[in-house]
Design a protein around this motif. Structure first.
Motif, PDB file in Angstrom:
ATOM      1  N   UNK A 143       0.828  -1.213   0.000  1.00 44.88           N
ATOM      2  CA  UNK A 143       0.000   0.000   0.000  1.00 44.88           C
ATOM      3  C   UNK A 143       0.855   1.254   0.000  1.00 44.88           C
ATOM      4  N   UNK A 144       1.893   1.278   0.837  1.00 43.97           N
ATOM      5  CA  UNK A 144       2.805   2.428   0.830  1.00 43.97           C
ATOM      6  C   UNK A 144       3.484   2.552  -0.531  1.00 43.97           C
ATOM      7  N   UNK A 145       3.776   1.407  -1.162  1.00 38.72           N
ATOM      8  CA  UNK A 145       4.393   1.430  -2.484  1.00 38.72           C
ATOM      9  C   UNK A 145       3.515   2.092  -3.525  1.00 38.72           C
ATOM     10  N   UNK A 146       2.202   1.868  -3.455  1.00 39.95           N
ATOM     11  CA  UNK A 146       1.280   2.530  -4.390  1.00 39.95           C
ATOM     12  C   UNK A 146       1.353   4.042  -4.194  1.00 39.95           C
ATOM     13  N   UNK A 147       1.390   4.487  -2.941  1.00 38.68           N
ATOM     14  CA  UNK A 147       1.451   5.917  -2.668  1.00 38.68           C
ATOM     15  C   UNK A 147       2.724   6.576  -3.156  1.00 38.68           C
ATOM     16  N   UNK A 148       3.800   5.817  -3.271  1.00 40.92           N
ATOM     17  CA  UNK A 148       5.089   6.362  -3.701  1.00 40.92           C
ATOM     18  C   UNK A 148       5.382   6.119  -5.177  1.00 40.92           C
ATOM     19  N   UNK A 149       4.470   5.468  -5.878  1.00 39.06           N
ATOM     20  CA  UNK A 149       4.714   5.066  -7.260  1.00 39.06           C
ATOM     21  C   UNK A 149       4.748   6.273  -8.207  1.00 39.06           C
ATOM     22  N   UNK A 153      -1.525  10.688  -0.119  1.00 32.32           N
ATOM     23  CA  UNK A 153      -1.391  10.815   1.342  1.00 32.32           C
ATOM     24  C   UNK A 153      -2.047   9.650   2.087  1.00 32.32           C
ATOM     25  N   UNK A 154      -3.301   9.241   1.764  1.00 31.51           N
ATOM     26  CA  UNK A 154      -3.883   8.107   2.494  1.00 31.51           C
ATOM     27  C   UNK A 154      -3.084   6.810   2.351  1.00 31.51           C
ATOM     28  N   UNK A 155      -2.457   6.606   1.194  1.00 31.65           N
ATOM     29  CA  UNK A 155      -1.664   5.388   0.994  1.00 31.65           C
ATOM     30  C   UNK A 155      -0.400   5.393   1.856  1.00 31.65           C
ATOM     31  N   UNK A 156       0.297   6.520   1.862  1.00 30.60           N
ATOM     32  CA  UNK A 156       1.569   6.588   2.592  1.00 30.60           C
ATOM     33  C   UNK A 156       1.333   6.558   4.105  1.00 30.60           C
ATOM     34  N   UNK A 157       0.329   7.293   4.571  1.00 27.61           N
ATOM     35  CA  UNK A 157       0.075   7.352   6.017  1.00 27.61           C
ATOM     36  C   UNK A 157      -0.539   6.072   6.560  1.00 27.61           C
ATOM     37  N   UNK A 158      -0.957   5.168   5.676  1.00 28.61           N
ATOM     38  CA  UNK A 158      -1.492   3.897   6.160  1.00 28.61           C
ATOM     39  C   UNK A 158      -0.431   3.088   6.898  1.00 28.61           C
TER      40      UNK A 158
END
Length: 459
Positions: free
Chosen positions: A117-123, A209-214
């Motif tokens: 999930x964090x990877x999606x936010x940083x993609x 933001x929601x992906x990274x903060x998860x």
């Protein structure tokens, strides 16, 4: 070592225990319920925010070269990829869950989901890395699907294997509550993130933001999950017969019929949940012209109705039985599916919100009792594998196929045709439910003994 000497009986009974033992078991049961709820909340929140993003921003972010309709289809296809991976994840983690234990398996699924999930936010976007961006997105989505495939069954086994048989529906509510609360939390997170942002800013970076903060939620979930102990029913099975070598194959050898029927039980709640979270979200924003803020607010409110439906469905299933509640709600859902799109065809914002709330309420009423109903069908020796495979097969048909075919079906034949498709799924789910046995008062330990005696003759 004989594990049964140090573990409570399989039915979680408080009878014939001292006051200290009763208080200790009750406290353990509360802790298990809480940790299961937090774990599923984290896992399904990560899954849910992808669905919201797939409906609102991914068509333009990752598929800018496609037309609007094609972009939506491509975005929903990446959403659907995870559902193909979920049965594989269910079989994989079910195998390890039945061999090595529920706890270690669930820690692994949580870490996988958090990293993906964090990877999606940083993609990076295609503007920076070209076609690699959507390909990496698909790869990360597959990891999410594998993790989610192993999560639900394990979290529910923790609760059902600790709970007394006459209250398993109630205690099995808690993992479902975590799963259902993930939907309003995902919408609320996007809503809060987007406040003060225009559409361009939100599309450029706000959605990330929601992906990274998860990752914060993952850390909390990991902390509470590491503090729980293995279930007494599983420990007793290990002490009695040892771990199964190939639990997945054993499950199909002895209970293939139950696996197929149990997969059908989830068709309605999964179809209603994921159609609401993806297709209807996109439909309201694109076809009805409702603002992103309003759609996210409606999603948050309807998500609370999903949780309410879950609480009601699980509680009454202990009184009236799992089949009556799940099957009855499936039949009711068939009627509602036929009415849904005529209602939405000229919907205002209020009408859309009410329709979404009814859809989610019906989904919750059926979803929560499944937390007890599916695990109760299977032997402890392969319960994780069988429950996970059944659950995830249902999500593929109900949760993945339905949103994927909705845009093309409604464009070609009109929205009411898709309502007929949903109604057919609901009726199939009802048939599968009533073909399974009632499990409200099943003793899990007695079930294990009975099935072990029947196994040589071929269950």
């Amino acid at each position: 070592m004989n594990h049964t000497e140090n573990t409570p009986p399989a039915d979680g009974s408080l009878r014939d225990r001292t006051g200290d033992e009763q208080r200790s078991l009750a406290a353990t049961r509360r802790n298990v319920a809480f940790t299961s709820m937090i774990g599923t909340l984290v896992e399904f929140y990560d899954f849910a925010i992808y669905g919201v993003a797939a409906a609102l921003v991914f068509p333009s972010v990752f598929f800018p070269a496609l037309s609007a309709t094609a972009g939506v289809l491509a975005s929903f296809a990446t959403f659907g990829v995870a559902f193909v991976a979920r049965p594989i994840g269910g079989a994989l983690f079910g195998h390890f869950g039945d061999r090595l234990g529920r706890k270690r398996t669930l820690v692994t699924t949580l870490l996988m989901m958090g990293i993906a999930t964090a990877g999606v936010g940083l993609l990076p976007t295609p503007a920076l890395i070209g076609a690699a961006a959507p390909l990496i997105l698909v790869a990360l989505r597959i990891v999410q699907g594998l993790a989610a495939g192993g999560e639900w069954a394990g979290a529910n086994l923790f609760v059902t294997e600790y709970a007394p048989k006459d209250k398993r529906g109630f205690w099995a509510t808690f993992p479902q509550l975590g799963a259902t609360l993930s939907f309003p939390l995902a919408n609320a997170t996007f809503l809060a993130t987007g406040l003060g942002m225009d559409n361009e800013t939100f599309t450029n970076y706000g959605w990330r933001i929601p992906f990274i903060t998860s990752a914060v939620l993952v850390a909390v979930g990991l902390y509470v999950r590491l503090k729980i102990d293995e279930t007494p029913v599983f420990q007793q099975e290990l002490a009695r017969n040892g771990a199964a070598r190939m639990p997945f194959l054993d499950a199909f050898r002895h209970q293939a019929r139950e696996i197929v029927l149990a997969a059908g039980v989830g068709l309605t709640p999964f179809a209603f949940f994921y159609v609401s979270g993806t297709y209807l979200t996109n439909y309201a924003h694109g076809e009805l012209g409702l603002s992103r803020t309003f759609v996210l607010t409606a999603g948050t409110v309807s998500g609370l109705m999903l949780a309410l439906g879950g609480l009601v469905g699980a509680a009454v299933s202990d009184r009236f039985g799992r089949r009556a509640v799940i099957g009855g709600a499936s039949v009711t859902s068939a009627v509602w599916a036929l009415a849904l799109f005529p209602v939405l065809s000229h919907a205002s914002g209020l009408t859309f919100t009410l329709a979404l709330c009814v859809t989610m309420l019906l989904s919750g009423i059926q979803f929560a009792p499944m937390g007890a109903f599916l695990p109760e069908q299977f032997h402890t020796r392969y319960r994780y594998s069988a429950s996970a495979v059944s659950y995830n097969l249902g999500t593929v048909i109900g949760g993945s196929v339905s949103p994927l075919i909705a845009p093309s079906m409604t464009k070609s034949f009109g929205a009411p045709a898709f309502g007929v498709y949903l109604a057919a799924l609901c009726l199939l789910a009802a048939i599968c439910t009533f073909r399974l046995r009632e499990t409200r008062m099943v003793d899990l330990d007695r079930l294990d003994l009975d099935q072990a005696e029947a196994a040589p003759q071929g269950h």
